[in-house]
Design an enzyme around this catalytic site. Sequence first.
Site, PDB file in Angstrom:
ATOM      1  N   GLU A 167       0.795  -1.245   0.000  1.00 45.12           N
ATOM      2  CA  GLU A 167       0.000   0.000   0.000  1.00 45.12           C
ATOM      3  C   GLU A 167       0.827   1.295   0.000  1.00 45.12           C
ATOM      4  O   GLU A 167       0.604   2.178   0.810  1.00 45.12           O
ATOM      5  CB  GLU A 167      -0.945   0.001   1.210  1.00 45.12           C
ATOM      6  CG  GLU A 167      -1.876  -1.193   1.230  1.00 45.12           C
ATOM      7  CD  GLU A 167      -2.861  -1.175   2.413  1.00 45.12           C
ATOM      8  OE1 GLU A 167      -2.734  -0.309   3.289  1.00 45.12           O
ATOM      9  OE2 GLU A 167      -3.753  -2.032   2.436  1.00 45.12           O
ATOM     10  N   ASN A 208       2.094  -5.241  -3.127  1.00 47.03           N
ATOM     11  CA  ASN A 208       0.687  -5.540  -2.855  1.00 47.03           C
ATOM     12  C   ASN A 208      -0.092  -4.254  -2.586  1.00 47.03           C
ATOM     13  O   ASN A 208       0.388  -3.375  -1.853  1.00 47.03           O
ATOM     14  CB  ASN A 208       0.636  -6.443  -1.606  1.00 47.03           C
ATOM     15  CG  ASN A 208      -0.715  -7.056  -1.333  1.00 47.03           C
ATOM     16  OD1 ASN A 208      -1.322  -7.648  -2.242  1.00 47.03           O
ATOM     17  ND2 ASN A 208      -1.209  -6.938  -0.112  1.00 47.03           N
ATOM     18  N   HIS A 244     -10.399  -5.989  -2.036  1.00 40.99           N
ATOM     19  CA  HIS A 244     -11.459  -5.824  -1.035  1.00 40.99           C
ATOM     20  C   HIS A 244     -12.619  -5.141  -1.756  1.00 40.99           C
ATOM     21  O   HIS A 244     -12.556  -3.951  -2.065  1.00 40.99           O
ATOM     22  CB  HIS A 244     -10.966  -4.983   0.142  1.00 40.99           C
ATOM     23  CG  HIS A 244      -9.887  -5.658   0.932  1.00 40.99           C
ATOM     24  ND1 HIS A 244     -10.120  -6.804   1.664  1.00 40.99           N
ATOM     25  CD2 HIS A 244      -8.575  -5.376   1.090  1.00 40.99           C
ATOM     26  CE1 HIS A 244      -8.997  -7.184   2.245  1.00 40.99           C
ATOM     27  NE2 HIS A 244      -8.041  -6.343   1.910  1.00 40.99           N
ATOM     28  N   GLU A 272      -6.146 -10.656  -1.104  1.00 39.77           N
ATOM     29  CA  GLU A 272      -6.955 -10.404   0.106  1.00 39.77           C
ATOM     30  C   GLU A 272      -8.441 -10.331  -0.237  1.00 39.77           C
ATOM     31  O   GLU A 272      -9.185  -9.512   0.306  1.00 39.77           O
ATOM     32  CB  GLU A 272      -6.515  -9.097   0.780  1.00 39.77           C
ATOM     33  CG  GLU A 272      -5.048  -9.053   1.137  1.00 39.77           C
ATOM     34  CD  GLU A 272      -4.636  -7.801   1.908  1.00 39.77           C
ATOM     35  OE1 GLU A 272      -5.510  -7.070   2.429  1.00 39.77           O
ATOM     36  OE2 GLU A 272      -3.419  -7.551   1.984  1.00 39.77           O
ATOM     37  N   ASP A 274     -12.197 -10.232  -0.543  1.00 39.23           N
ATOM     38  CA  ASP A 274     -13.475 -10.357   0.160  1.00 39.23           C
ATOM     39  C   ASP A 274     -14.472  -9.434  -0.530  1.00 39.23           C
ATOM     40  O   ASP A 274     -14.083  -8.450  -1.161  1.00 39.23           O
ATOM     41  CB  ASP A 274     -13.375 -10.129   1.679  1.00 39.23           C
ATOM     42  CG  ASP A 274     -12.774  -8.812   2.114  1.00 39.23           C
ATOM     43  OD1 ASP A 274     -12.568  -7.920   1.260  1.00 39.23           O
ATOM     44  OD2 ASP A 274     -12.513  -8.647   3.323  1.00 39.23           O
TER      45      ASP A 274
HETATM   46  C1  XIL Z   1      -6.285  -6.148   8.513  1.00 39.20           C
HETATM   47  C2  XIL Z   1      -6.638  -7.314   9.417  1.00 39.20           C
HETATM   48  O1  XIL Z   1      -7.575  -8.121   8.764  1.00 39.20           O
HETATM   49  C3  XIL Z   1      -7.182  -6.816  10.726  1.00 39.20           C
HETATM   50  O2  XIL Z   1      -7.332  -7.912  11.641  1.00 39.20           O
HETATM   51  C4  XIL Z   1      -6.248  -5.783  11.340  1.00 39.20           C
HETATM   52  O3  XIL Z   1      -6.846  -5.239  12.500  1.00 39.20           O
HETATM   53  C5  XIL Z   1      -5.945  -4.683  10.351  1.00 39.20           C
HETATM   54  O4  XIL Z   1      -5.414  -5.250   9.162  1.00 39.20           O
HETATM   55  N1  XIL Z   1      -4.966  -4.511   3.852  1.00 39.20           N
HETATM   56  C6  XIL Z   1      -3.989  -5.346   4.300  1.00 39.20           C
HETATM   57  C7  XIL Z   1      -4.245  -6.223   5.472  1.00 39.20           C
HETATM   58  O5  XIL Z   1      -2.940  -5.460   3.657  1.00 39.20           O
HETATM   59  O6  XIL Z   1      -3.086  -6.454   6.225  1.00 39.20           O
HETATM   60  C8  XIL Z   1      -5.324  -5.677   6.348  1.00 39.20           C
HETATM   61  O7  XIL Z   1      -5.611  -6.643   7.369  1.00 39.20           O
HETATM   62  C9  XIL Z   1      -6.550  -5.345   5.533  1.00 39.20           C
HETATM   63  C10 XIL Z   1      -6.241  -4.309   4.500  1.00 39.20           C
END
Ligand code: XIL
Length: 378
Positions: A167, A208, A244, A272, A274
């Site tokens: 990020e 990422n 996401h 990641e 969802d």
């Molecule tokens: C999130 C986790 O799911 C949570 O449990 C934590 O509190 C915060 O981080 N992008 C990412 C992940 O790269 O590491 C993040 O994970 C979600 C967004």
Amino acid sequence: MNSSSPAQRTRRRARAVLAAFTTAGLAATGVVALAGTAQAADTLGAAAAESGRYYGAAVAPNFLGESGYASTLNREFNSLVAENAMKWDATEPNQGQFNFSGGDQLVRHAQSQGMEVRGHTLVWHAQQPGWVQGLTGNNLRQAMLNHISGVASHYAGQIDSWDVVNEAFEWDGSRRQSNLQQQMGDGWIEDAFRAADAADPNATLCYNDYGTDGINAKSDAIYRMVQDFRSRGVPIDCVGFQSHLDSNANLSSYQQNLQRFADLGVDVQITELDVGGSGSSQANVYGQVTRACVAVSRCNGITVWGITDKYSWRASSTPLLFDSNYNKKQAYQAVLDALNAATTTHGGGDGDAPGNGSAAAYHPAAWRESGPATEQIT
Ligand code: XIL
């Protein structure tokens, strides 16, 4: 770049070892995909493996003792990533003092189940320990390099892909003005990749990010960075797309975006996933993402950001494939069907792999690698 660096070739050797290991694991459970058949697998991992891909989940070690959690993980997934346990605050809570307990527990679990492991994440502006936030200039740079070296060398040989940097870009394509960027300037990202490569030459090294689910200003900027890194020999092997999403996501250029990165000579991974929502609209987005990945030969695999809605970081959006009681949701079936329908096998992007190879092996490294699977990881 028109040829692999020595480090990249070494990475492929390590993955061949993993391939042999996991193929044996799958054979033991009777889910080895047969070359050239259209046999439908009935778990996510087995279905992904039919086209040489993985299907993973983000996992927290403290839930492994819950039987529904562990049994769903073990049955459905052939890869895992630590949701939090390998982040900087977890692994180096005090400067120079490393704590690998949670991450080690996950790696042991993965190995006992024949799963791959993704590493997440070596450097990020969030979830830094407090001591990092106070560092300036060269002190921050040395701390970052020491962190990468400490964590990546601890896990060397056990991690298939590392999210080296997470990020680092804004929506408009500019660099995020984090402490990392402000204290170290533009060079910090390539410095991080070089340090990761030195510590673990076998891992696939990924950049990422989120909001890169199509061709847009942010993905354009990352594309230019990857193009530049490849042209100058900075060791980047992969781009991770967090994805996401919500049920109304516009994915019209999703596959095209994955493909343009793949065409730069890097792997692409959905890291990641969802999708907030429910029912058919949620299932539809999951299906689209899955079909896009399996249509791109360099898309190695997909990781969903959790197993059950109960423990999702977006729990109120019910974004995962299993409900709070570990029942399969409609989205699960959409993913399984899309994986089973894959016609493009992973592994065609390296030039040394058959473009339309058999899917008998779990991992594409088996096709990319000419050396014996028993070769030592060094
Ligand atoms: C999130 C986790 O799911 C949570 O449990 C934590 O509190 C915060 O981080 N992008 C990412 C992940 O790269 O590491 C993040 O994970 C979600 C967004």
